[in-house]
Scaffold this active site. Structure first.
Site, PDB file in Angstrom:
ATOM      1  CG  HIS A   1      -0.741  -0.563   2.502  1.00  0.00           C
ATOM      2  ND1 HIS A   1       0.345   0.224   3.127  1.00  0.00           N
ATOM      3  CD2 HIS A   1      -1.236  -1.373   3.188  1.00  0.00           C
ATOM      4  CE1 HIS A   1       0.258  -0.398   4.148  1.00  0.00           C
ATOM      5  NE2 HIS A   1      -0.606  -1.381   4.534  1.00  0.00           N
TER       6      HIS A   1
ATOM      7  CG  HIS B   1      -1.104  -6.530  13.932  1.00  0.00           C
ATOM      8  ND1 HIS B   1      -1.951  -5.660  13.977  1.00  0.00           N
ATOM      9  CD2 HIS B   1      -0.414  -6.196  12.985  1.00  0.00           C
ATOM     10  CE1 HIS B   1      -1.872  -4.596  13.251  1.00  0.00           C
ATOM     11  NE2 HIS B   1      -0.860  -4.883  12.551  1.00  0.00           N
TER      12      HIS B   1
ATOM     13  CD  GLU C   1      -1.657  -3.699   8.304  1.00  0.00           C
ATOM     14  OE1 GLU C   1      -0.950  -3.344   9.284  1.00  0.00           O
ATOM     15  OE2 GLU C   1      -1.916  -3.039   7.388  1.00  0.00           O
TER      16      GLU C   1
ATOM     17  CG  ASP D   1       0.439  -7.726   7.254  1.00  0.00           C
ATOM     18  OD1 ASP D   1      -0.414  -7.312   8.040  1.00  0.00           O
ATOM     19  OD2 ASP D   1       1.555  -7.334   7.345  1.00  0.00           O
TER      20      ASP D   1
ATOM     21  CG  HIS E   1       0.966  -0.919  12.386  1.00  0.00           C
ATOM     22  ND1 HIS E   1       0.785  -1.700  11.368  1.00  0.00           N
ATOM     23  CD2 HIS E   1       1.166   0.226  11.869  1.00  0.00           C
ATOM     24  CE1 HIS E   1       0.320  -1.156  10.250  1.00  0.00           C
ATOM     25  NE2 HIS E   1       0.723   0.224  10.653  1.00  0.00           N
TER      26      HIS E   1
ATOM     27  CG  ASP F   1       3.308  -5.128  12.071  1.00  0.00           C
ATOM     28  OD1 ASP F   1       3.521  -5.902  11.320  1.00  0.00           O
ATOM     29  OD2 ASP F   1       2.182  -4.410  11.986  1.00  0.00           O
TER      30      ASP F   1
ATOM     31  CE1 TYR G   1       7.292  -3.960   8.541  1.00  0.00           C
ATOM     32  CE2 TYR G   1       7.638  -3.053  10.870  1.00  0.00           C
ATOM     33  CZ  TYR G   1       7.005  -3.750   9.920  1.00  0.00           C
ATOM     34  OH  TYR G   1       5.712  -4.501  10.278  1.00  0.00           O
TER      35      TYR G   1
ATOM     36  CG  HIS H   1       6.485  -8.022   8.166  1.00  0.00           C
ATOM     37  ND1 HIS H   1       5.743  -8.629   7.180  1.00  0.00           N
ATOM     38  CD2 HIS H   1       5.644  -7.206   8.967  1.00  0.00           C
ATOM     39  CE1 HIS H   1       4.532  -8.264   7.242  1.00  0.00           C
ATOM     40  NE2 HIS H   1       4.390  -7.254   8.258  1.00  0.00           N
TER      41      HIS H   1
END
Ligand code: FEO
Length: 398
Positions: A27, A81, A83, A85, A147, A166, A194, A225
């Protein structure tokens, strides 16, 4: 999918994530090295999966799990989390592990319900709560806004392992799983990018999260990640402390765009003046640089010079887009300087100044706004201003 190898990170703890080799845009964030979505499988009395992967890498995660255990045997999924992903494969894994309980924060439960609207069996955990899964006890600490408001970390004291989602991530797709298998320069660059693009607005919350992390007995940090930290933990904690407190180097970053080259001439003269004082300068043209790469440099640079010509009574759209992004990330404690050129009107400089004021940056020098094409004499004056700003920066305390 072919059978994938087991990747053990600790006794009875496995990495079962997905590698997104192709991803180049997250994004708007340019992921030049791709990324991974890391999930971890703990084989204990109660088999536990920590986080999942983006929906299109579900088959990869499933194959990795199947190489270790029948997914039906998974009893808990910790969702650190919401989100997508990290939660995107929860609906899919529930088909293979129908009796699973999802462990998450209060906001995690709300968020997951809003995303998946499924009949999910939740166990909500407060910050500080624990969950015994056999030989191990999982500890959960909420780290809101690192995050999202739902974010939490899972800590496993038995293994000295922190799984912070994250936090401490980097967007790197590779077949290396550990920090000491990748060059530190690349790792630091991707961890900085990041942090700058994902975590920067939440410096105060990161400071609080670090206070918690620093008290833990840890020899491994396994983010959601990129690679897992085991050899460079003190180094990455040091970087996080610096970033979280918005501490920058005494460096200058010139960010500009130009229509017919006048604003670029001003940018180059400022750079000449700054360089003469011994200050390190980086120049980024908004037409040729990705804004997420520029943010990494904003994070490292104390002095930010912003330049745009006036176009249609305002700044160039490239600068407008960049400043919208910058305002959202809210870097603090910077010195700003504005420059530009115009044919008539000349509103761009004032518009940029307004945003710098909104960010509460210092602006100790008057802006430069030159009509049409700057001549030699004007460019010498611009260079002198560059020298003055450079000398001011050199004399500043940290
Ligand atoms: Fe990697 Fe906030 O998700």
């Amino acid at each position: 999918m072919i059978k994938l190898n087991k990747i053990k990170i600790k006794p009875d703890i496995y990495w079962v994530g997905g590698i997104d080799w192709k991803l180049r845009n997250f994004h708007g964030y340019s992921t030049n090295r791709g990324t991974t979505y890391n999930a971890y499988l703990i084989i204990d009395k109660k088999i536990t999966l920590i986080d999942t992967v983006k929906h299109y890498l579900f088959d990869e995660m499933l194959s990795r799990i199947k190489a270790i255990v029948n997914p039906k045997k998974i009893e808990y999924i910790v969702s650190n989390h919401v989100e997508m992903d990290h939660s995107g494969s929860i609906p899919k894994i529930l088909k293979y592990a129908p009796n699973v309980k999802i462990i998450t924060s209060t906001r995690g439960e709300k968020g997951l319900l809003r995303h998946y609207k499924k009949d999910i069996d939740f166990q909500v955990v407060k910050s500080g709560e624990t969950l015994n899964i056999g030989k191990r006890t999982l500890h959960f600490v909420h780290i809101p806004m690192v995050h999202w408001p739902d974010s939490m970390v899972t800590y496993i004291p038995n293994d000295k392992l922190l799984i912070p989602n994250d936090a401490f991530g980097q967007h790197i797709a590779s077949d290396e799983r550990f920090d000491d298998e990748i060059d530190w320069g690349i790792l630091r660059e991707e961890a900085a990018k990041y942090y700058g693009n994902i975590v920067m607005p939440y410096g105060d919350q990161v400071v609080n999260a670090l206070k918690v992390v620093l008290k833990l007995d840890i020899d491994m940090i396994a983010p959601s990640h990129g690679v897992i930290w085991r050899s460079h933990i003190p180094k990455i904690l040091k970087e996080y402390k610096k970033w979280a407190t918005y501490t920058a180097e005494k460096k200058a970053l010139i960010i500009y765009d130009s229509m017919w080259g006048s604003t670029e001439k001003i940018a180059c003269s400022l750079q000449e003046g700054l360089t003469e004082t011994g200050i390190k300068v980086t120049m980024r043209n908004l037409s040729s640089s990705n804004i997420s790469d520029i943010i990494t440099e904003v994070q490292d640079s104390k002095l930010i010079l912003l330049g745009s010509p006036t176009l249609n009574n305002g700044m160039m759209p490239s600068m407008g887009g960049f400043l919208t992004y910058l305002k959202g990330l809210q870097p603090r404690n910077r010195i700003g300087f504005v420059f530009g050129s115009y044919g008539w009107g000349g509103q761009a400089v004032g518009e940029i100044e307004k945003i710098i004021k909104d960010l509460s940056w210092d602006m100790p020098f008057d802006s430069i706004n030159l009509n049409y094409i700057p001549d030699e004499e004007e460019l010498i004056k611009v260079k002198d201003i560059g020298k003055k700003i450079g000398n001011y920066l050199k004399k500043l305390g940290r």
